[in-house]
Every structure is written in structure tokens, then in C-alpha cells.
Design an enzyme around this catalytic site. Structure first.
Site, PDB file in Angstrom:
ATOM      1  N   GLY A  40       0.826  -1.221   0.000  1.00 29.83           N
ATOM      2  CA  GLY A  40       0.000   0.000   0.000  1.00 29.83           C
ATOM      3  C   GLY A  40       0.850   1.258   0.000  1.00 29.83           C
ATOM      4  O   GLY A  40       0.453   2.275  -0.545  1.00 29.83           O
ATOM      5  N   HIS A 439     -16.009  36.555  -8.055  1.00 28.37           N
ATOM      6  CA  HIS A 439     -16.148  37.340  -6.831  1.00 28.37           C
ATOM      7  C   HIS A 439     -17.450  36.971  -6.130  1.00 28.37           C
ATOM      8  O   HIS A 439     -18.471  36.795  -6.819  1.00 28.37           O
ATOM      9  CB  HIS A 439     -16.160  38.832  -7.177  1.00 28.37           C
ATOM     10  CG  HIS A 439     -16.441  39.703  -6.000  1.00 28.37           C
ATOM     11  ND1 HIS A 439     -15.479  39.989  -5.049  1.00 28.37           N
ATOM     12  CD2 HIS A 439     -17.584  40.322  -5.597  1.00 28.37           C
ATOM     13  CE1 HIS A 439     -16.018  40.776  -4.124  1.00 28.37           C
ATOM     14  NE2 HIS A 439     -17.292  40.987  -4.430  1.00 28.37           N
TER      15      HIS A 439
END
Ligand SMILES: Cc1cc2nc3c(=O)[nH]c(=O)nc-3n(C[C@H](O)[C@H](O)[C@H](O)COP(=O)(O)OP(=O)(O)OC[C@H]3O[C@@H](n4cnc5c(N)ncnc54)[C@H](O)[C@@H]3O)c2cc1C
Length: 477
Positions: A40, A439
Site C-alpha cells: 500500500g 467574486h
């Protein structure tokens, strides 16, 4: 003895080794993997993924506690540590199962690898011959080199990630990124936390304004960060652990239930028989490689933590890919580290950087201009109530090209990607400012330091041309 033969053998099936094997297979190379297990790799089993799973819980707890500032008053908050640990285990198992599935698509030899000669490696009863090798054996936590530490006992990052309960008090030795992330985790989960660090601020390699800011935020949260210390010894006193250290010319003691040893990792080279393969290495600095990732034996490459320099997953993967391309094609492609971020720290606020920081530019006497903007002045950050930190851009005073960027602040590990993309395309600060920003967003904060740099260099600010035109077109009164 069973003998086998492959074009390429990759030693270590973590992030770097797995990337190397996949790349080699794409080139039609007969490639085999060796790993001693557990399979792993560090990132999935004991690194990035379990730590970020735990931090999601401590961040959520902190945000809920702080939500009073937004008019939300939570009561009865409680960290369910067994649940948090089980969630982390389940995630790690998922990620590991997926990776192990991928690993089993290659011929896999399980066990400790040891070179017998430059062209042969042994694993148990198997001897494998190959024309080329990639070494990707990662890193280890070195034994604690402080008097009494081994006898008294401590937890390292593996131990902290496995905790099933939070100690009442913890002394963290170290101020690097794992110390910051997991030290803040135990502190937010309720441990009285003391961090003993050698330098003047957390994250020594970062610029002073960044490290000082993080140190200040940690202290505001109640973490006792003690700077400029020299660790002397560790011992038991009753049922507590005591660290004696020197600071300001005097001896002091920190006393706690547990010690978290977070003084870093070293490359894992022991037992590989590198001398039999003609691969030069250093026990603490790792295997030396050139820009093509070749070791002192040009048929043997090394990638990832074992090379000792960066110790970051995306670097291990990138190096694995470059090394395999060079191995399969007899190539001379050089790894490009221009954009390798110093690192990303998943503390709160998060810290991330790309390219050079001020310390590095000053060390190499490289001229630069700097623009900086605080989240405390930024509208979206104020709306979110996340006003800690700032962003900073460094640019070449002649060309305006971005040399580096740093963020300490909300979503810092995500925000840095905007600067990474810009630098990937060699953007100047003026180019960067021309990119439209939605924005109100956190991302638009970058436009301010870019504008500040552009103004210092005297670069045209977008809109200037239109303003000039409009001014010229205006009828004079
Ligand atoms: C707590 C923690 C958090 C982290 N968080 C981040 C993060 O957020 N972002 C980030 O970029 N990095 C992070 N890192 C670092 C990152 O995990 C490593 O840089 C990366 O996983 C290294 O990959 P690698 O392929 O070099 O080595 P590894 O993934 O360690 O793989 C090495 C493999 O070699 C095998 N092996 C070793 N010796 C032998 C041998 N003699 N014979 C056969 N097999 C052998 C091992 O079993 C292992 O599978 C973190 C690390 C820690 C400890």
C-alpha cells in the site's frame, strides 16, 4: 533457489515504485515489483491519507467550537475517538485495497530485497536478474537520539495515527509538518500540548513571516510552542514522562503523559546490499541520484523518499515516471523541480508554497520583488470568518516572472494551485492579474500581491490601457 528474469525490477511498491512500474509497463517493458509488505505504501497506510482523515475530524470540531462568531452556538460537542479511528481505518483499507489490486497486476515478489550483484537481487528463495532496477524503498523513523528516549518510550507518526484514545497531555518533539499537523490534532482533541522546537518558529525552512504566523496561531489556540530549545534527556517520573531541555541558557522540564517524536524520517537503505550493486549511498542522506534519477550505477535508478531530498508523494510519483522513461528508453530526461512546492502543511491555517521562498532567494542572492496581502483585509475571508494568514508572491524585478508564491490561510493547499498553474506557464505577475477571478472568492486574493509586484516593477496593470484611452478621449473642460 528459483531464478527469474525481467527487463526491469522495481524495489518497493509505494507511490514512487508503483508509478515507476506502471510507466514501464506502458512502454511494453517486462516489469516486476518487489515489496516486503504490508502493501500500500506509506502515503496510504501511515502517511498522507490517514493523517488527513483524522484532521478532517479535528478541523470540524474546531470549526463547531468557533462557530459562535457566526452566530451558531453548538452545545454538547464531543469527539468520538473510536468512531474517528474506525472511519480512518475504513478509508485506509479502501485506498489500500485499490492499490493492492493494481500491484497484483505485476509479477510480485514478496520479502526483503537484497542486491547480490549489479544485475541480480534476491528475495527469500528467489533470485531475480534484470537489465535495470528502480529502488523505491521509502523512508523510516530513525531511532530517537536523545538520552533516555528509547527507554522511556514514545509514539512516532505511526503511533499517533493509531491512537484509540487521546492522552491528557502530550509533548511534541519537532516543529516540521507532521509535528504541526498531528500536534494540532491531539491539541484540538483535548490534549494539553507542548511543542519543543530547535528553531525560532515552526516550519524552520519556511520564511520567517510564515513560520512566525503559524507559531502565533498555535499559541493562540493554547498550544505551548517553546522555541530555540536543545533537548537534553527524557525520563519517567512516577507515571509521567519528563523531557529536560535547555532554553534561554537555563534548564527546563516539560512533563506529560505521552511524547510524540516527530523529528523527521531518514531514507530506508539498510539491508539492500547496495554495495554489491555499486550504488553509492549515505545512511542518513540516502541514495544519491543525478538529474535523470540514475544512481552511481547508471543501470540502477532511485526515486522517492529513499533519495532523501523532497519526501513528498507527488515528487515520488514524478521521479518514478521519469526514472522509468529513462530506464526503458535509455533516455536522459532530467527531472524538473522548478515547480516542486516547498511543501503543503495541513495545519489550520494551512501552509503551502510553490517555487522559491524568500529564504532561498536571499541565500542565492537572487533579486526579487514581493507582494503580500492579508486574509484579514479580504472580503470573502471576512465573510467566512477565516481571516488568519496571508498570501505572498515573489517575482523577478526585470521580467516580472513569478519566482515563487506562498499561502498561509484558509484552504491554502487548494489556493496554491492557482499559483502553480501560473508558474507552470511561466506567467508574469501582469499575466496572472489578467486572469478573471470570480467574486467573492478566496482565490481572488492573489490579484492583490500580483498587482503590488507589478506596480513595483512598473509593469502595465490590466485596464491601464483602457483607462488611458478613456482619459484621452474625455473632452477637456
Ligand atoms: C504522517 C505523514 C503524513 C504525510 N503527509 C504527506 C502529505 O500530506 N503530502 C505528501 O506529499 N507527503 C506526505 N507524507 C510523505 C509521503 O507519505 C512520502 O513522501 C511518500 O509516501 C513516499 O513514497 P515512496 O514511494 O518513496 O515510499 P513508500 O511509500 O514508503 O514505499 C516504500 C515501499 O518499499 C517497501 N520496502 C522497503 N524496504 C524494502 C526492502 N528492503 N525490500 C522490499 N521492499 C521494501 C515498503 O514495504 C514500501 O511498500 C507524509 C508522511 C507521513 C509519515
Amino acid at each position: 533457489m528459483n531464478r527469474h528474469k525481467h527487463d526491469l525490477v522495481v524495489v518497493g511498491a509505494g507511490s514512487g515504485g508503483y508509478a515507476a512500474a506502471r510507466t514501464a509497463r506502458d512502454f511494453g517493458c517486462d516489469v516486476a515489483l518487489i515489496d516486503r509488505g504490508p502493501l500500500g505504501g506509506l502515503c496510504i497506510l501511515r502517511g498522507c491519507m490517514p493523517s488527513k482523515a483524522l484532521l478532517a475530524s479535528s478541523d470540524a470540531l474546531y470549526d463547531a467550537r468557533e462557530a459562535g462568531a457566526l452566530g451558531i452556538h453548538a452545545t454538547g460537542l464531543r469527539a468520538d475517538i473510536p468512531f474517528i479511528a474506525a472511519r480512518k481505518r475504513a478509508l485506509v483499507k479502501d485506498f489500500a485495497d485499490y492499490r493492492i489490486d493494481g500491484i497484483h497486476r505485476f509479477p510480485l515478489y514478496t520479502g526483503d530485497a537484497r542486491f547480490l550483484s549489479p544485475a541480480e537481487i534476491s528475495v527469500g528463495d528467489d533470485v531475480i536478474e534484470a537489465a535495470k532496477f528502480v529502488i523505491a524503498t521509502g523512508s523510516i523513523v530513525p531511532p530517537g537520539a536523545i538520552e533516555g528516549l528509547e527507554e522511556t518510550g514514545y509514539v512516532d507518526t505511526d503511533g499517533i495515527l493509531e491512537l484509540e484514545s487521546i492522552p491528557d497531555s502530550v509533548i511534541v518533539l519537532g516543529g516540521g509538518y507532521t509535528a504541526c499537523e498531528l500536534g494540532q490534532f491531539v491539541a484540538r482533541m483535548g490534549a494539553r500540548t507542548t511543542m519543543l522546537i530547535r528553531s525560532g518558529h515552526l516550519l524552520t525552512d519556511m520564511d520567517d513571516d510564515v513560520g512566525d504566523a503559524l507559531t502565533g496561531y498555535f499559541r493562540e489556540e493554547g498550544i505551548d510552542v517553546v522555541t530555540k530549545t536543545k533537548l537534553l534527556r527524557v525520563a519517567w517520573r512516577g507515571d509521567k514522562k519528563v523531557v529536560t531541555y535547555e532554553a534561554g541558557g537555563r534548564q527546563h522540564e516539560a512533563i506529560a503523559d505521552e511524547i510524540f517524536y516527530a523529528l523527521g524520517r531518514i531514507p530506508n537503505v539498510a539491508g539492500l546490499g547496495l554495495e554489491n550493486a555499486g550504488v553509492a549511498y549515505h545512511t542518513s542522506r540516502g541514495i544519491g541520484v543525478d538529474a535523470t534519477l540514475r544512481t552511481s550505477n547508471p543501470k540502477i535508478f532511485a526515486v522517492g523518499d529513499v533519495t532523501g531530498e523532497y519526501m513528498l508523494v507527488h515528487v515520488a510519483i514524478y521521479q518514478g515516471e521519469v526514472a522509468s522513461r529513462n530506464a526503458c528508453l535509455n533516455g536522459a530526461e532530467e527531472a524538473d523541480y522548478r515547480l516542486v512546492p516547498a511543501y503543503t502543511v495541513f495545519s489550520d491555517p494551512q501552509v503551502a508554497g510553490v517555487g522559491k521562498n524568500e529564504k532561498e532567494l536571499q541565500r542565492t542572492a537572487t533579486p526579487y520583488v514581493r507582494g503580500r496581502y492579508d486574509f484579514a483585509e479580504h472580503g470573502k475571508a471576512m465573510c467566512l470568518g477565516k481571516t488568519k494568514g496571508f498570501v505572498k508572491i515573489l517575482a523577478d524585478p526585470q521580467s516580472g516572472r513569478m519566482l515563487g508564491a506562498t499561502v498561509i490561510g484558509p484552504q491554502g493547499s487548494e489556493l496554491i494551485h492557482e499559483a502553480i498553474v501560473a508558474m507552470n506557464y511561466n506567467a508574469t505577475v501582469a499575466d496572472f492579474m489578467r486572469i478573471p477571478h470570480l467574486h467573492p472568492t478566496l482565490s481572488e486574493i492573489w490579484t492583490y500581491p500580483a498587482e503590488e509586484c507589478a506596480a513595483q516593477i512598473g509593469m502595465k496593470i490590466p485596464g491601464d490601457e483602457q483607462m488611458e484611452l478613456a482619459t484621452t478621449a474625455e473632452p477637456s473642460s
